[in-house]
Design a protein around this motif. Sequence first.
Motif, PDB file in Angstrom:
ATOM      1  N   TRP A  25       0.769  -1.318  -0.228  1.00  0.00           N
ATOM      2  CA  TRP A  25      -0.095   0.110   0.009  1.00  0.00           C
ATOM      3  C   TRP A  25       0.947   1.127   0.101  1.00  0.00           C
ATOM      4  O   TRP A  25       1.484   1.659   0.894  1.00  0.00           O
ATOM      5  CB  TRP A  25      -1.027  -0.060   1.237  1.00  0.00           C
ATOM      6  CG  TRP A  25      -2.167   0.871   1.051  1.00  0.00           C
ATOM      7  CD1 TRP A  25      -3.264   0.806   0.118  1.00  0.00           C
ATOM      8  CD2 TRP A  25      -2.445   2.022   1.728  1.00  0.00           C
ATOM      9  NE1 TRP A  25      -3.980   1.760   0.433  1.00  0.00           N
ATOM     10  CE2 TRP A  25      -3.477   2.421   1.494  1.00  0.00           C
ATOM     11  CE3 TRP A  25      -1.766   2.816   2.842  1.00  0.00           C
ATOM     12  CZ2 TRP A  25      -4.211   3.512   1.891  1.00  0.00           C
ATOM     13  CZ3 TRP A  25      -2.398   3.998   3.572  1.00  0.00           C
ATOM     14  CH2 TRP A  25      -3.451   4.167   2.906  1.00  0.00           C
ATOM     15  N   HIS A  45       1.492   4.362   0.454  1.00  0.00           N
ATOM     16  CA  HIS A  45       1.269   5.610   0.884  1.00  0.00           C
ATOM     17  C   HIS A  45       1.739   5.976   2.174  1.00  0.00           C
ATOM     18  O   HIS A  45       1.639   4.915   2.975  1.00  0.00           O
ATOM     19  CB  HIS A  45      -0.327   5.643   0.761  1.00  0.00           C
ATOM     20  CG  HIS A  45      -1.229   5.494  -0.496  1.00  0.00           C
ATOM     21  ND1 HIS A  45      -0.876   6.090  -1.626  1.00  0.00           N
ATOM     22  CD2 HIS A  45      -1.897   4.386  -0.938  1.00  0.00           C
ATOM     23  CE1 HIS A  45      -1.513   5.634  -2.565  1.00  0.00           C
ATOM     24  NE2 HIS A  45      -2.148   4.600  -1.952  1.00  0.00           N
ATOM     25  N   ASN A  67      -1.951  12.429   6.065  1.00  0.00           N
ATOM     26  CA  ASN A  67      -1.134  11.975   4.530  1.00  0.00           C
ATOM     27  C   ASN A  67       0.043  12.839   4.785  1.00  0.00           C
ATOM     28  O   ASN A  67       0.138  13.901   4.520  1.00  0.00           O
ATOM     29  CB  ASN A  67      -2.130  12.413   3.582  1.00  0.00           C
ATOM     30  CG  ASN A  67      -1.427  12.116   2.027  1.00  0.00           C
ATOM     31  OD1 ASN A  67      -0.363  11.688   2.018  1.00  0.00           O
ATOM     32  ND2 ASN A  67      -2.424  12.321   1.051  1.00  0.00           N
ATOM     33  N   PHE A  98      -4.326   9.824  -1.403  1.00  0.00           N
ATOM     34  CA  PHE A  98      -4.816   8.464  -1.055  1.00  0.00           C
ATOM     35  C   PHE A  98      -6.078   8.246  -0.257  1.00  0.00           C
ATOM     36  O   PHE A  98      -6.849   9.152   0.232  1.00  0.00           O
ATOM     37  CB  PHE A  98      -3.699   7.567  -0.341  1.00  0.00           C
ATOM     38  CG  PHE A  98      -3.540   8.070   1.206  1.00  0.00           C
ATOM     39  CD1 PHE A  98      -4.391   7.867   2.041  1.00  0.00           C
ATOM     40  CD2 PHE A  98      -2.406   8.707   1.521  1.00  0.00           C
ATOM     41  CE1 PHE A  98      -4.214   8.120   3.524  1.00  0.00           C
ATOM     42  CE2 PHE A  98      -2.061   8.992   2.983  1.00  0.00           C
ATOM     43  CZ  PHE A  98      -2.955   8.589   3.846  1.00  0.00           C
ATOM     44  N   THR A 132     -10.562  10.357   1.296  1.00  0.00           N
ATOM     45  CA  THR A 132      -9.624  10.741   0.853  1.00  0.00           C
ATOM     46  C   THR A 132      -8.743  11.865   1.170  1.00  0.00           C
ATOM     47  O   THR A 132      -9.564  12.972   1.659  1.00  0.00           O
ATOM     48  CB  THR A 132     -10.099  11.294  -1.190  1.00  0.00           C
ATOM     49  OG1 THR A 132     -10.578   9.993  -1.536  1.00  0.00           O
ATOM     50  CG2 THR A 132      -8.883  11.681  -1.780  1.00  0.00           C
TER      51      THR A 132
END
Length: 315
Positions: free
Chosen positions: A144, A146, A170, A176, A296
């Motif tokens: 993954w 991110h 993030n 993401f 998001t």
Amino acid sequence: MDVCVVEMNHSAADVNQKKSVEITKDKNGISQAILRNPRGASARVSLHGGQVLSWKNERDEELLFTSNKANFKPPAAVRGGIPICFPQFGNRGSLEQHGFARNRTWIIEDNPPPLQSFADSSSSDKAAFIDLLLKPSDDDLKIWPHSFEFRLRVLLSVDGYLTLISRIRNVNCKPFSFSFAYHTYFSVSDISEVRVEGLETLDYLDNLCNRERFTEQGDALTFESEVDRVYLSSSDAVAVFDHEKKRTFVIKKEGLPDIVVWNPWEKKSRVITDFGDEEYKQMLCVDAANIEKPITLKPGEEWTGRVELSVTASI
């Protein structure tokens, strides 16, 4: 079992806080935090998965279900308590079921950034709380890709309420998306004597019917067979009534629009290796979640989701 008082470096008001949090290790050497309030309620949080494994009231009654067949040895997730499901709920794509956060080792964070919201829920000098942090490993980034910082505060109030506040930031260079759930296993006397209120008239996705969408028709949800549903855009409070034990759980949530309700019933219980054949009678999962519309985050953005669990006597 080794026991020591955790020396946390929180500011000023935390003399009482230090006294109410202990760090122990289980038989597998996994560190755990024991939270206690002045009235005798307690909660136990494992650094494996950042998972709440126990929540007891002031009469030392266990409020969460954990299977007698649960595996407490990493990297397995523990069947029971409150696993953290991130960055997905369910079993889709290349990620493991319910994501990897519940299978990773978290660390205690002595000086987390201040909460920008929900401040009142952690301001009491009589509350016991622990701050945990999870960052992705190199292996996590392969499955993954991110970068994130996941901060979790687990708080036990003077009234015995259990609050979990998650902050996910993030720190990637690109956006993401993720889904999320506090996969809460409540301990109940007998599933046939339980009802859930606060879901009436809501649409739900039925995982037993290929996620087909239905509308709840009843005034309360009761249980006579397997249930695996995601109720959409629910109110901020849902109640679980246990008639035999004469107690009511109340789930209050913010930033988490959905509610998952799950009980495997008899047939599925027999094929779950870390779950007893008859244990479905003593548990019910009611999860504060965000599933239908993934969250998001743009670079630098942070999401916060909170759940508060309380229990009261009922007639």
